[in-house]
Design an enzyme around this catalytic site. Structure first.
Site, short mmCIF file in Angstrom:
data_model
loop_
_atom_site.label_atom_id
_atom_site.label_comp_id
_atom_site.label_asym_id
_atom_site.label_seq_id
_atom_site.Cartn_x
_atom_site.Cartn_y
_atom_site.Cartn_z
N HIS C 59 0.88 -1.13 -0.01
CA HIS C 59 0.10 0.11 0.12
C HIS C 59 0.76 1.32 -0.16
O HIS C 59 0.68 2.15 -0.71
CB HIS C 59 -0.75 -0.01 1.10
CG HIS C 59 -2.10 0.79 1.03
ND1 HIS C 59 -3.27 0.81 0.38
CD2 HIS C 59 -2.00 2.30 1.51
CE1 HIS C 59 -3.69 1.70 0.63
NE2 HIS C 59 -3.21 2.89 1.45
N HIS C 105 -10.94 2.13 -0.90
CA HIS C 105 -11.01 1.46 0.39
C HIS C 105 -11.81 0.23 0.42
O HIS C 105 -12.86 0.19 0.95
CB HIS C 105 -11.84 2.66 1.30
CG HIS C 105 -10.76 3.10 2.73
ND1 HIS C 105 -11.80 3.27 3.69
CD2 HIS C 105 -9.80 2.76 2.83
CE1 HIS C 105 -10.73 3.75 4.80
NE2 HIS C 105 -9.61 3.50 4.08
N1 LIG Z 1 -1.60 3.94 -10.17
C1 LIG Z 1 -0.92 5.13 -9.83
N2 LIG Z 1 -0.34 5.65 -10.81
C2 LIG Z 1 0.09 6.98 -10.74
N3 LIG Z 1 0.61 7.32 -9.67
C3 LIG Z 1 0.31 6.62 -8.47
C4 LIG Z 1 -0.63 5.57 -8.62
N4 LIG Z 1 -0.96 4.95 -7.46
C5 LIG Z 1 -0.25 6.07 -6.68
N5 LIG Z 1 0.38 6.83 -7.15
C6 LIG Z 1 1.14 8.10 -6.58
O1 LIG Z 1 2.01 7.78 -5.73
C7 LIG Z 1 1.83 8.50 -4.43
C8 LIG Z 1 1.66 7.94 -3.32
O2 LIG Z 1 0.34 7.32 -3.31
P1 LIG Z 1 -0.40 7.09 -1.91
O3 LIG Z 1 0.50 6.04 -1.07
O4 LIG Z 1 -1.75 6.46 -2.34
O5 LIG Z 1 -0.79 8.23 -1.32
P2 LIG Z 1 -1.19 8.60 0.08
O6 LIG Z 1 -0.14 8.69 0.93
O7 LIG Z 1 -2.18 9.72 -0.19
O8 LIG Z 1 -2.11 7.26 0.38
C9 LIG Z 1 0.73 9.78 -4.85
O9 LIG Z 1 1.44 10.61 -5.25
C10 LIG Z 1 0.22 8.93 -5.87
O10 LIG Z 1 -0.50 9.99 -6.89
#
Ligand SMILES: Nc1ncnc2c1ncn2[C@@H]1O[C@H](COP(=O)(O)OP(=O)(O)O)[C@@H](O)[C@H]1O
Ligand SMILES: [Mg+2]
Lengths: 256, 85, 768, 85
Positions: C59, C105
């Site tokens: 995650h 979620h």
């Molecule tokens: N499928 C995806 N394509 C491009 N970027 C992604 C993808 N999934 C996550 N990211 C990028 O990776 C970063 C970390 O995401 P995430 O862990 O979901 O954020 P958060 O800390 O808000 O939960 C974010 O900037 C997100 O936009």
């Protein structure tokens, strides 16, 4: 006309009312913070929609005790024009400025869509821009909008022509199918005996801007403008500066 | 002497006030095959820990809270009970 | 940084002893453990193990997806902030930006649908307002099992109430989304929520921890024991035990969220902050380390100052708690008091828990005693990644090669009529009114087109401009052909946005897949991302962020691979926006785009024959791009009275949707399907219900069809006039491939409107 | 012999589960000047009329209803009590 829009921390239609008054009508509006006790000399007080203090207990139950509400209650009791929309209606009932109560919609679900509203009384300061029997399309957005009251109260309110809006179908009939929440006698909005306090569940401010394609709700604000110009209602007294300052720092209805 | 009392407030819809939540539960129970459920009323239970000089005082003070805030007498009845401390 | 500068890290009395089993329980492989020992130069404490476990979960760490995500295009003229921040930001003109992101979620909602969905909405709202943007809209993409199953109805009901209640209370309209029902999602529903916010571009703020000595503050709700290990949980399959994993259930408090929203925007507007970030997955751990990583700094906090909700919480628990409605912020030192005042005004708790350092360490103390000291960079950036081998599963290979000949024609007109009715009654196609009437769709008075139209359209603060948004994906197509499914998700979202008249600008995405450790799932993931990248490049809509949700399976059965695309576009002149449904009697009906003999993977096969088979319709990139240009320019020119994308259920269903969706009640029509542009040898089923891409049902005022034809010629999009809109009390007269039907429009409307309410009639909100 | 029993179900948020409603009431009471309210938990009270062959049977059947429908065991605890008939 200067409209005061009360801002509880969970109000979320405050800005919409602001836009309806300023953009829709070209009049002035100001926000009144819930911790303040100064109505700043406004001509009209609006309690907007939203979830005042989260409304986890009962909608409007806690808001009624906020510092600003002491002033609003005095203002309204003294004849000041007071409009409660949605959550504002709930607050007015909890504060006993209007009779009855608003409980969960009969289908137990939040509902948001346009409803048909019939103007039942065009003789109030909130509806003079309409004609009796006018049919309006205005959105509702609430989970607790079922108006209930003792039968005797309902009879009295009807007899005194204090039902201002009723939910109706396309043909203007107050049918059960047109009643979105189970409100007694399809009541959508009522005024107090003196006629200066209106509570309604639908949101006229959401249909007050021509860019959105429907201005059925603007009449409420236009009516208020006419009433103020006529010298109906009264202007709130601004608090003396010292008192206002004290109030700003006072404990709110809710604090962590 | 002051101590903390567990107080229960049971808030129920007033007789005559519609109770869609209770009614829905009754229907759903019927659909699940529970027979013989004659009526269901859905209310609220508020459980407080109140500091007071005795059970009576705890009760009296909670009753005031109910009148002022916790219940809305137009639509609800309430009963206050001090549980064994 | 030298070792000498480090402090003595002390294990906590009573901590479990480190063992291979304990490491495995924390979701770390023996190789990952070795890697940790390598750069730590010592064995981590139990608290540190917890930190690694969270940050190196799928995650937070994107172990399996990062190498794939790197291939996506992320740059373009409109992009102000690409992936790597709380949300992406695009420039929409007039000095205004739009921040947007989608988040899943899924696991929490499978366990507790109402709270799971509510807290999902809360998280994505925070991602957007921590960029300095005021949220103006929410869209929700939902996937459930069949509504014939009580469990699915329970989940569906709870999720819809959860999404609704949260957004309604915060005062952000939910203006669109999608809802798909298929047994593939029976016990593992997908709940993806996208949030959109607007900000003056000069106010953009990032999640950075800069400036040695700057105070680090924890703001909002107190920390409890809820959701500990949520990030790890989201990275595991759902099994019976997961359903019993109670402490992981978080309860949403939308009122506190509303306070946080207002307070944060005020802090940002008054320029009191250096950086701000939501405490989302892995709470304090991920927010603290990610903020430090972005600025190449360190962070030193003492959990003794963290406001807690429960007694006796350990640093381990405080670091990993996922209690909702919390934020971490770094204040400008001279403004610490002002920050406090703003928060107090909004009745919010604020505690200074530490400060920014320059030693690159994530250091956590408990009453002064150091419990955690991990170099930030390897923790955040060097999470091990895996590139795996993918293979197509046998089941898919078999389904793809199935002979669909038996389903390509109809025995009688009656069969066609029945199929159309079945499709309009299919919950994946039917009216979503039951869902969106539970959402506040009009608060904030920006909604120009709400749910029910191809794209939601909202007015922007920049005078005269509007924003269009849509979420799309097709799990069934992606299952049958991942690369095509990935392309199609992007193209469909772009078409929806373009139908409203908006130029598609950028996307966010959520990848919902099973366990990447299964070769057949990795095959799906790799293929879908490849297809998405191709389509994003072809349509010039870069990816600005997103979310990955893997391990969506139950009992060893992965969900359909479901990439969900959230697309944004801008309409220059909001008066030129185009509605989806028929407008008035007498208007000409046109079809743009070519119908091919493509019934594979269709809703027709699924709903009428219980079959998921064949190859999904191909997505030609050039065709998709020209169609978008055609739509955007045609709309700007005022050539269309309405435009509706043709997707699930094909042309017949698209026409029926246009008919039943008319604003003042259903309108009939007369249409010859054979007149629509078509390829060679299109079967009857293909003509009526095939789901060939890049097709649109258009209308125009009578006699104005030549304008549509001209735009078609200009962009190389085949167009043809197929019929006319009739009055309210008339049937939908459809003919094609030798068949003719004429169901009354009102009757189709009734089927369409009642499909979901009929199935949900007895399931009212009981437990709330 | 079968008769109708009044049964109360008290549903409360589980220990450790956030209870925004209870917390809001507690704060509001504090602001209204009620001191010494240490904690408030907001739950539900469901009152049923159940036909059964005895108090024990009424209780057992209601407990099944709770598990299946009335309570949400993931976030709530419940207690069933048969009131004096
Ligand atoms: N499928 C995806 N394509 C491009 N970027 C992604 C993808 N999934 C996550 N990211 C990028 O990776 C970063 C970390 O995401 P995430 O862990 O979901 O954020 P958060 O800390 O808000 O939960 C974010 O900037 C997100 O936009
Ligand atoms: Mg997040």
């Amino acid at each position: 006309m200067k409209v005061g829009i009360v801002r509880f921390p969970g109000s979320n239609c405050d800005a919409d009312v602001y836009r309806a008054v300023t953009e829709g009508l070209g009049e002035s509006a100001t926000y009144l913070w819930h911790k303040s006790t100064d109505l700043e000399g406004v001509d009209v007080v609006v309690l907007p929609g939203g979830f005042s203090y989260g409304d986890y207990l009962r909608a409007g139950a806690i808001a009624r005790f906020s510092p600003i509400m002491g002033e609003v209650i005095d203002f309204a009791r003294g004849g000041g024009l007071t409009l409660g929309i949605c959550n504002g209606f709930q607050v007015l009932c909890e504060a006993h400025l209007l009779p009855g109560a608003l409980v969960r919609n009969r289908n137990l679900r939040f509902r948001c869509h346009d409803v048909g509203l019939r103007v039942e009384n065009a003789g109030t300061p909130f509806t003079s821009a309409y004609a009796e029997g006018d049919l309006l399309h205005i959105p509702i957005a609430h989970g607790e909008g079922q108006f209930v009251a003792e039968a005797s109260t309902l009879d009295e309110v009807e007899a005194e022509e204090r039902v201002v809006f009723r939910y109706v179908d396309r043909r203007g009939q107050a049918t059960d199918a047109a009643n979105p929440n189970g409100s007694a006698r399809n009541i959508a909005g009522i005024v107090n005996a003196e006629g200066n306090i209106l509570g309604l569940m639908p949101h006229p401010e959401r249909h007050s801007l021509s860019v959105l394609g429907n201005t059925d709700g603007l009449g409420v604000f236009r009516s208020l403008l006419a009433a103020v110009a006529d010298g109906r209602g009264r202007r709130s007294d601004p608090a003396p500066p010292a008192a206002a300052e004290f109030a700003a720092g006072a404990v709110a209805g809710v604090s962590s | 002497m002051s101590r903390v009392w567990s107080v229960d407030v049971r808030v129920t819809p007033r007789e005559g006030i519609l109770d869609p939540a209770g009614e829905t539960i009754r229907r759903a129970l019927g659909n699940l095959g529970y027979e013989g459920v004659h009526s269901v009323r859905a209310g609220r239970l508020i459980r407080l820990e109140v500091e007071a000089d005795g059970a009576e005082a705890a009760k009296a003070s909670t009753e005031k809270m109910c009148e002022q805030l916790i219940a809305n007498p137009i639509i609800e009845d309430y009963v206050v009970r001090v549980r064994e401390g | 940084m030298t070792r000498a500068s480090l402090e003595r890290v002390e294990a906590r009395p009573g901590d479990p002893v480190m063992s291979a089993a304990l490491v495995a329980e924390h979701g770390l492989s023996p190789e990952e453990w070795e890697q940790i020992l390598g750069f730590m130069g010592r064995e981590p404490t139990f608290t540190e193990l917890g930190v690694f476990s969270a940050m190196w979960s799928e995650h937070c760490g994107y172990k399996n997806s990062r190498p794939l995500l790197r291939t996506l295009p992320t740059e373009g003229p409109a992009v102000v902030q690409g992936p790597g921040e709380n949300a992406g930001v695009i420039d929409v003109g007039g000095g205004w930006g739009v921040a947007f992101k989608i988040e899943s979620h899924n696991h929490p909602s499978a366990v507790e649908p109402y709270q799971g969905a509510a807290t999902g909405s809360g998280g994505i709202l925070r991602d957007v307002f921590t960029m300095g943007a005021r949220p103006i809209a929410i869209l929700d993409s939902l996937h459930f099992g069949s509504l014939d199953s009580p469990q699915s109805r329970y989940l569906f009901d709870g999720v819809v109430r959860g999404v609704g209640d949260y957004g309604n209370c915060v005062g952000v309209p939910t203006v669109g989304g999608e809802a798909i029902f298929d047994p593939a999602y029976e016990r593992n529903p997908l709940i993806n929520v996208m949030c959109i916010g607007v900000l003056p571009l000069e106010r953009l703020i990032r999640g950075e921890a800069e400036g040695v000595g700057n105070p680090v503050m924890a703001v909002g709700a107190r920390t409890g024991r809820d959701g500990i290990h949520g990030a790890t949980f989201a990275s595991e399959e759902l099994d019976e035990e997961a359903v019993d994993s109670r402490p992981q259930v978080q309860v949403g408090d939308p009122f506190t969220e509303k306070l946080l929203l207002e307070a944060s925007l005020e802090l940002i507007e008054r320029d009191l902050l250096v950086g701000i970030q939501d405490m989302g997955a892995a709470g304090l751990t991920s927010s603290g380390t990610e903020m430090a990583a972005r600025s190449g700094s360190g962070i030193d906090i003492d959990v003794a100052y963290l406001p807690v909700r429960e007694k006796g919480m350990t640093p381990y628990e405080m670091l990993l708690s996922e209690s909702q409605e919390r934020m971490l912020l770094v204040a400008k030192p001279e403004h610490e008091e002002a920050v406090r005042e703003v928060l107090e005004r909004w009745d919010l708790q604020a505690a200074t828990i530490g400060q920014v350092t320059d030693d690159g360490m994530f250091r956590v103390r408990e009453d002064g005693v150091v419990r955690v000291e991990i170099p930030v960079k390897p923790l955040v950036d060097d999470c091990p990644t895996y590139v795996r081998e993918g293979v197509m599963s046998l089941a898919v290979a078999e389904a793809r090669s199935a002979d669909l000949g038996a389903y390509a024609s109809f025995e009688s007109d009656g069969e066609v009529d029945a199929a159309l009715r079945t499709l309009l009654d299919a919950p994946s196609i039917a009216s979503r009114r039951w869902i969106y009437e539970q959402y506040d769709t009009t608060v904030q008075t920006n909604t120009l087109e709400g749910p029910g139209s191809d794209a939601a359209v909202l007015r922007l603060p920049a005078e005269g401009r509007a924003l269009a948004a849509s979420t799309d994906g097709n799990g069934r197509h992606t299952w049958l052909d991942p690369r095509t499914g990935g392309r199609a998700a992007v193209a469909e979202a772009a078409r929806n946005v373009a139908c409203s008249g908006a130029r598609p600008l950028a996307v966010t995405n959520c990848l919902n897949f099973g366990s990447p450790e299964r070769p057949e799932v990795y095959f799906q993931l790799a293929g879908a991302v490849e297809g998405m990248g191709e389509a994003c490049r072809a349509l010039r809509t870069p990816v600005t962020g997103g979310n990955v949700s893997l391990y969506n399976e139950t009992g060893g059965q992965p969900v359909y691979p479901t990439p969900v695309i959230g697309m944004l576009g801008v309409i220059e002149d909001l008066e030129r926006r185009v509605p989806s449904a028929f407008q008035r009697e007498g208007d000409e009906i046109w079809v743009a785009g070519v119908t091919r003999d493509e019934i594979g993977g269709s809703e027709y096969l699924a709903a009428c024959h219980g079959l998921v088979a064949g190859l999904p319709p191909a997505l030609e990139l050039r065709e998709a791009a020209s169609l978008v240009d055609f739509l955007v320019e045609g709309a700007a020119d005022g050539a269309f009275a309405s435009a509706h994308d043709c997707s699930d259920g094909g042309l017949a269903v698209a026409l029926a949707e246009c008919a039943v969706g008319a604003v003042d009640g259903p309108l009939g029509c007369t249409v010859d399907l054979d007149a629509a542009p078509a390829g060679a040898n299109v079967s009857a089923a293909g003509r009526w219900f095939g789901e060939s891409h890049s097709r649109i049902v258009l209308t125009c005022r009578p006699g104005e069809g030549e304008r549509i034809a001209a735009h078609g010629r200009r962009h190389g999009v085949p167009v043809a006039r197929v019929g006319v809109v009739n009055g309210p009390d008339s049937p939908c007269r459809l003919t094609g491939a030798g068949h003719a039907i004429a169901p009354p429009a009102a009757e189709l409307a009734r089927i369409y409107e009642e499909a979901i309410p009929r199935r949900m009639s007895e399931e009212a909100g009981i437990t709330s």
